[in-house]
Design a protein around this motif. Structure first.
Motif, PDB file in Angstrom:
ATOM      1  N   THR A   1      87.402  20.605  49.315  1.00 30.63           N
ATOM      2  CA  THR A   1      88.181  19.286  49.914  1.00 30.63           C
ATOM      3  C   THR A   1      89.916  19.612  49.444  1.00 30.63           C
ATOM      4  O   THR A   1      89.806  18.653  50.760  1.00 30.63           O
ATOM      5  N   LYS A   2      89.851  19.974  49.068  1.00 32.77           N
ATOM      6  CA  LYS A   2      91.433  20.038  48.770  1.00 32.77           C
ATOM      7  C   LYS A   2      91.574  20.509  50.291  1.00 32.77           C
ATOM      8  O   LYS A   2      93.207  19.835  50.735  1.00 32.77           O
ATOM      9  N   PRO A   3      91.452  21.580  51.389  1.00 35.88           N
ATOM     10  CA  PRO A   3      92.749  21.537  52.448  1.00 35.88           C
ATOM     11  C   PRO A   3      92.081  20.423  53.955  1.00 35.88           C
ATOM     12  O   PRO A   3      93.281  20.018  54.444  1.00 35.88           O
ATOM     13  N   LEU A   4      90.880  19.815  53.841  1.00 35.44           N
ATOM     14  CA  LEU A   4      91.360  18.195  53.994  1.00 35.44           C
ATOM     15  C   LEU A   4      91.880  17.296  53.415  1.00 35.44           C
ATOM     16  O   LEU A   4      93.060  16.708  54.348  1.00 35.44           O
ATOM     17  N   TYR A   5      91.695  17.013  52.063  1.00 38.28           N
ATOM     18  CA  TYR A   5      93.046  16.428  51.049  1.00 38.28           C
ATOM     19  C   TYR A   5      94.391  16.399  51.383  1.00 38.28           C
ATOM     20  O   TYR A   5      95.362  16.455  51.934  1.00 38.28           O
ATOM     21  N   ASN A   6      94.519  17.667  51.561  1.00 35.77           N
ATOM     22  CA  ASN A   6      96.024  18.346  52.856  1.00 35.77           C
ATOM     23  C   ASN A   6      96.662  18.042  53.821  1.00 35.77           C
ATOM     24  O   ASN A   6      97.390  17.433  54.045  1.00 35.77           O
ATOM     25  N   ALA A   7      95.548  18.174  54.417  1.00 39.62           N
ATOM     26  CA  ALA A   7      95.813  17.712  56.045  1.00 39.62           C
ATOM     27  C   ALA A   7      96.043  16.221  55.604  1.00 39.62           C
ATOM     28  O   ALA A   7      97.088  15.812  57.192  1.00 39.62           O
ATOM     29  N   PHE A   8      95.308  15.549  55.488  1.00 43.73           N
ATOM     30  CA  PHE A   8      95.455  14.386  55.027  1.00 43.73           C
ATOM     31  C   PHE A   8      96.951  13.603  54.884  1.00 43.73           C
ATOM     32  O   PHE A   8      97.544  12.678  55.973  1.00 43.73           O
ATOM     33  N   LEU A   9      96.946  14.480  53.633  1.00 43.87           N
ATOM     34  CA  LEU A   9      98.748  14.244  52.935  1.00 43.87           C
ATOM     35  C   LEU A   9      99.187  14.333  54.107  1.00 43.87           C
ATOM     36  O   LEU A   9     100.471  13.391  54.907  1.00 43.87           O
TER      37      LEU A   9
ATOM     38  N   PHE B   1      89.306  -5.804  59.137  1.00 47.28           N
ATOM     39  CA  PHE B   1      89.350  -4.856  59.810  1.00 47.28           C
ATOM     40  C   PHE B   1      90.505  -3.950  58.929  1.00 47.28           C
ATOM     41  O   PHE B   1      90.282  -2.582  58.626  1.00 47.28           O
ATOM     42  N   VAL B   2      91.659  -4.805  58.379  1.00 47.00           N
ATOM     43  CA  VAL B   2      92.683  -4.099  57.566  1.00 47.00           C
ATOM     44  C   VAL B   2      92.016  -3.725  56.115  1.00 47.00           C
ATOM     45  O   VAL B   2      92.724  -2.598  55.477  1.00 47.00           O
ATOM     46  N   VAL B   3      91.958  -4.935  56.144  1.00 44.07           N
ATOM     47  CA  VAL B   3      91.416  -4.269  54.427  1.00 44.07           C
ATOM     48  C   VAL B   3      90.228  -3.432  54.096  1.00 44.07           C
ATOM     49  O   VAL B   3      90.218  -2.394  53.277  1.00 44.07           O
ATOM     50  N   GLU B   4      89.031  -3.457  55.276  1.00 49.06           N
ATOM     51  CA  GLU B   4      88.337  -2.524  55.441  1.00 49.06           C
ATOM     52  C   GLU B   4      88.520  -1.074  55.608  1.00 49.06           C
ATOM     53  O   GLU B   4      87.787   0.013  55.398  1.00 49.06           O
ATOM     54  N   LYS B   5      90.138  -1.076  56.183  1.00 48.09           N
ATOM     55  CA  LYS B   5      90.826   0.723  56.929  1.00 48.09           C
ATOM     56  C   LYS B   5      91.147   1.096  54.956  1.00 48.09           C
ATOM     57  O   LYS B   5      91.148   2.872  54.549  1.00 48.09           O
ATOM     58  N   ILE B   6      90.909  -0.010  53.468  1.00 47.49           N
ATOM     59  CA  ILE B   6      90.892   1.384  52.142  1.00 47.49           C
ATOM     60  C   ILE B   6      90.233   2.608  52.500  1.00 47.49           C
ATOM     61  O   ILE B   6      90.462   2.695  51.769  1.00 47.49           O
ATOM     62  N   PHE B   7      88.675   1.937  52.556  1.00 48.09           N
ATOM     63  CA  PHE B   7      87.920   2.849  52.301  1.00 48.09           C
ATOM     64  C   PHE B   7      87.091   2.646  53.312  1.00 48.09           C
ATOM     65  O   PHE B   7      87.080   4.153  53.465  1.00 48.09           O
ATOM     66  N   LYS B   8      86.460   2.001  53.743  1.00 49.31           N
ATOM     67  CA  LYS B   8      85.493   2.231  54.545  1.00 49.31           C
ATOM     68  C   LYS B   8      85.700   2.751  56.427  1.00 49.31           C
ATOM     69  O   LYS B   8      85.318   3.982  56.720  1.00 49.31           O
ATOM     70  N   GLY B   9      87.582   2.121  56.557  1.00 48.46           N
ATOM     71  CA  GLY B   9      88.159   3.464  57.067  1.00 48.46           C
ATOM     72  C   GLY B   9      88.321   4.377  57.482  1.00 48.46           C
ATOM     73  O   GLY B   9      88.652   5.557  58.120  1.00 48.46           O
ATOM     74  N   MET B  10      88.210   4.878  55.954  1.00 53.84           N
ATOM     75  CA  MET B  10      88.579   6.708  55.041  1.00 53.84           C
ATOM     76  C   MET B  10      88.055   7.555  56.513  1.00 53.84           C
ATOM     77  O   MET B  10      88.447   8.535  56.351  1.00 53.84           O
ATOM     78  N   TYR B  11      86.636   7.523  56.337  1.00 55.43           N
ATOM     79  CA  TYR B  11      85.641   8.254  57.037  1.00 55.43           C
ATOM     80  C   TYR B  11      86.165   9.176  58.346  1.00 55.43           C
ATOM     81  O   TYR B  11      86.684  10.451  58.936  1.00 55.43           O
ATOM     82  N   PHE B  12      86.818   7.008  59.317  1.00 57.99           N
ATOM     83  CA  PHE B  12      86.698   8.218  60.010  1.00 57.99           C
ATOM     84  C   PHE B  12      88.451   8.659  60.638  1.00 57.99           C
ATOM     85  O   PHE B  12      88.712   9.716  61.688  1.00 57.99           O
ATOM     86  N   LEU B  13      89.383   8.359  60.051  1.00 58.46           N
ATOM     87  CA  LEU B  13      90.622   9.525  59.585  1.00 58.46           C
ATOM     88  C   LEU B  13      90.247  10.627  59.041  1.00 58.46           C
ATOM     89  O   LEU B  13      91.363  11.162  59.560  1.00 58.46           O
TER      90      LEU B  13
ATOM     91  N   ARG C   1      87.835  11.879  59.577  1.00 61.91           N
ATOM     92  CA  ARG C   1      87.081  12.908  60.428  1.00 61.91           C
ATOM     93  C   ARG C   1      87.786  13.689  61.542  1.00 61.91           C
ATOM     94  O   ARG C   1      87.814  14.468  61.780  1.00 61.91           O
ATOM     95  N   GLU C   2      88.886  12.835  62.184  1.00 56.75           N
ATOM     96  CA  GLU C   2      90.439  13.223  63.078  1.00 56.75           C
ATOM     97  C   GLU C   2      91.309  14.515  62.329  1.00 56.75           C
ATOM     98  O   GLU C   2      91.244  15.158  63.335  1.00 56.75           O
ATOM     99  N   VAL C   3      90.890  14.547  61.230  1.00 63.23           N
ATOM    100  CA  VAL C   3      91.825  15.445  60.142  1.00 63.23           C
ATOM    101  C   VAL C   3      91.245  16.994  59.762  1.00 63.23           C
ATOM    102  O   VAL C   3      91.801  17.617  60.418  1.00 63.23           O
ATOM    103  N   ASN C   4      89.935  16.444  59.943  1.00 57.42           N
ATOM    104  CA  ASN C   4      88.680  17.690  59.714  1.00 57.42           C
ATOM    105  C   ASN C   4      88.784  18.389  60.669  1.00 57.42           C
ATOM    106  O   ASN C   4      88.918  19.798  60.580  1.00 57.42           O
ATOM    107  N   LYS C   5      89.188  17.796  62.092  1.00 56.64           N
ATOM    108  CA  LYS C   5      88.195  18.123  63.236  1.00 56.64           C
ATOM    109  C   LYS C   5      89.546  18.941  63.762  1.00 56.64           C
ATOM    110  O   LYS C   5      89.701  20.571  64.508  1.00 56.64           O
ATOM    111  N   GLY C   6      91.035  18.666  63.061  1.00 56.75           N
ATOM    112  CA  GLY C   6      92.324  19.615  63.757  1.00 56.75           C
ATOM    113  C   GLY C   6      92.237  20.895  62.222  1.00 56.75           C
ATOM    114  O   GLY C   6      93.311  21.522  62.798  1.00 56.75           O
TER     115      GLY C   6
END
Length: 588
Positions: free
Chosen positions: A205-213, A300-312, A314-319
């Motif tokens: 998962t490190k490539p995804l993690y680094n791309a997220f950063l 919705f803001v508070v849920e971005k901390i974790f619940k929204g992380m999948y969607f963030l 996912r977009e990074v992973n596609k790239g």
């Protein structure tokens, strides 16, 4: 014996939503667009965000006089008084009437965020009346949708009809209405910390993690959270009701801070998803002007901390290049991380000293096939758990339709027909293992008398949208049908307890009380006793029958909150102690 009033409060209350037809009888309503044509778009968005900033519990604007007084100026007092008098007449019949509805406020915001700016032609006096009417038109649209709940449950058995009607009426919006923002903040942060620690340490998962950063221009996940968390903490400390704004202060880091926030704002070109406000969930801020941002909805803001992380992610992973992508990211989140990392961590936290406990991985390692996701025994109490991290399609969630819900939840929690064969999940997995326990066919623990042990079947879910009255009733109804089938086969099932659905957030939030004071098996006994219907009760009215029935549909998460509060066990998890040293550690 007359039914006693329950000491455990149910957050879902029976009442009416003020509709256009009630407030303005005999008047033909216009469309929302017609009422607000010529109004100020910025004002509309501001008011919608302000409504969404009202407290969802104990708001002063639950008082209809207070809300109406806020909405209308002195020039419109006569109209305001007529509306209020009509509300009071309706409430004389025993119905509590509400005006503000999260669904209506979010719908209004979405409608006008996409609308082009136009010349203001309405006077302020006209606009506030037309705005109020437009809001009630949306309320009327919402209640018409709720009628689907009535129609789709009216032919159910007496046992199911009322609980399922209440479930269908509330499920589409309960997660946006009945929540504790403090509990969600704590549990979201706890889960996000565990997720980031895993992503940053596993080679896959490190490539995804680094791309997220790189996407957020931060050096590590601690810096990401340090940038994001202040946006949520301000809401926790804000005691005023209304919208929350952020002004990025001048300084050398202003451009970086604005660039960070700009990745989280909704923009005019964004396509708004028509179901369950998915776009606003993904981007819960909007830009008022350069350097000035506004929260659309605090949840919705508070849920971005974790619940929204999948969607963030996912977009990074596609790239990422195909070789570097995390394959089947949804499965990674729902199956691997939720079950083997997060779920195991929580169980070990709440039951650290329990001697007889085996995770699914433990069983696989010992070549036990068909075991549950977790097996635990405390004396004569056996708990068997299946962890299910799932969501149903957003259009299904917003349908209000029992048949649609039954179809979707059957596939996730009961069984599904696949190529002519039944694929067993959830309920059927628990039943299969209970059968083995009654046969004493579990090799890792068979030192018990099957006629004396209590067996607690548990489904662990990973989203608070299932903390709605009636949901547990439906899934346990299926479970009881299968349990009855076991009994017809000659199995002794009298000590098998009703199925209980537990949100993992409840276990995270109450981890200290569960570890130190009252263990989970004891809380389960109290919950099952609380939700059991007493026999031969007398009721004074049909409303009393409904109120009593509704009190028995309470979700486990609500019960444990109220139960622990009554016991004075309100010590929250040490999330800041866990996270603060990581977030604010000195860099080498």
């Amino acid at each position: 014996m007359f039914a006693r009033k329950s000491e455990i409060r149910n957050p879902v209350r029976m009442g009416l939503l003020l509709e256009f037809e009630t407030a303005f009888p005999g008047e033909k309503p216009l469309t929302v667009g017609e009422y607000l044509k010529g109004g100020n778009r910025e004002t509309i968005l501001n008011v919608a965000a302000s409504f969404l900033g009202f407290k969802n519990q104990q708001s002063k604007y639950e008082d209809n006089r207070e809300f109406i007084s806020m909405c209308f100026r002195a020039e419109n007092n006569e109209l305001a008084n007529k509306v209020y008098d009509r509300i009071k007449e309706l409430e004389k019949k025993g119905n509590r009437v509400g005006i503000i509805n999260t669904y209506s406020s979010l719908t209004l915001f979405e409608y006008f965020f996409k609308a082009p700016e136009e010349q203001q032609t309405q006077s302020e006096e006209e606009f506030e009346v037309n705005f109020f009417k437009a809001y009630l038109v949306i309320n009327s649209e919402f209640t018409k949708k709720q009628h689907i709940a009535f129609d789709s449950t009216k032919d159910l058995s007496k046992e199911l009809a009322f609980p399922m009607m209440m479930f269908c009426m509330n499920y589409p919006t309960s997660d946006k209405t009945y929540y504790d923002i403090r509990e969600i903040w704590i549990t979201q942060l706890w889960k996000a910390t565990i997720l980031f620690q895993y992503l940053s340490s596993d080679e896959k998962t490190k490539p995804l993690y680094n791309a997220f950063l790189e996407h957020f221009a931060v050096n590590d996940w601690e810096e990401y959270l340090k940038s994001f968390l202040p946006l949520t903490i301000s809401m926790m400390s804000n005691h005023k009701e209304g919208h929350v704004d952020f002004e990025v202060s001048e300084g050398e880091n202003k451009d970086k801070a604005c660039a960070f926030l700009d990745k989280l704002i909704i923009e005019a070109e964004d396509e708004l998803n028509e179901f369950d406000f998915l776009t606003l969930r993904s981007k819960p801020f909007y830009k008022v002007k350069d350097g000035h941002y506004r929260i659309i909805f605090n949840l919705f803001v508070v849920e971005k901390i974790f619940k929204g992380m999948y969607f963030l992610l996912r977009e990074v992973n596609k790239g990422l290049p195909e070789k570097a992508q995390v394959k089947a990211l949804k499965s990674f989140f729902g199956d691997f991380f939720s079950e083997r990392i997060l779920f195991y961590d929580v169980i070990n936290t709440i039951l650290p000293k329990l001697k007889i406990k085996f995770s699914g991985q433990d069983m696989v390692a010992k070549k036990i096939i068909g075991g549950p996701d977790y097996y635990l025994r405390k004396g004569s109490d056996i708990m068997i758990m299946e962890s299910k991290d799932f969501l149903i399609p957003a259009d299904a969630k917003m349908s209000f339709d029992f048949e649609r819900y039954q179809d979707e939840f059957e596939k996730k929690l009961y069984f599904e027909e696949v190529n002519g064969k039944e694929k067993h999940v959830g309920v059927m997995q628990l039943i299969a293992f209970i059968k083995r326990l009654l046969l004493k066919d579990f090799g890792l623990d068979n030192n018990y008398n099957y006629r004396e042990v209590n067996i607690f079947p548990i489904l662990i879910v990973h989203d608070h949208q299932y903390n709605v009255p009636g949901f547990n009733k439906l899934i346990d109804y299926w479970f009881q049908a299968e349990l009855q089938e076991l009994e017809t086969q000659g199995f002794y099932v009298k000590k098998v307890q009703p199925l209980v659905i537990i949100s993992i957030d409840s276990l995270i939030y109450h981890q200290i009380g569960l570890a130190k004071d009252i263990q989970l098996n004891e809380v389960l006994k109290r919950y099952i006793q609380h939700t059991k219907r007493e026999k031969n009760l007398k009721f004074r009215s049909e409303e009393e029958v409904k109120s009593y029935t509704l009190s028995k549909q309470i979700a486990f998460s609500t019960f444990i909150n109220e139960f622990f509060q009554a016991k004075g066990l309100q010590e929250v998890p040490p999330v800041l102690e866990k996270v603060a040293p990581i977030l604010f550690k000195e860099k080498d």
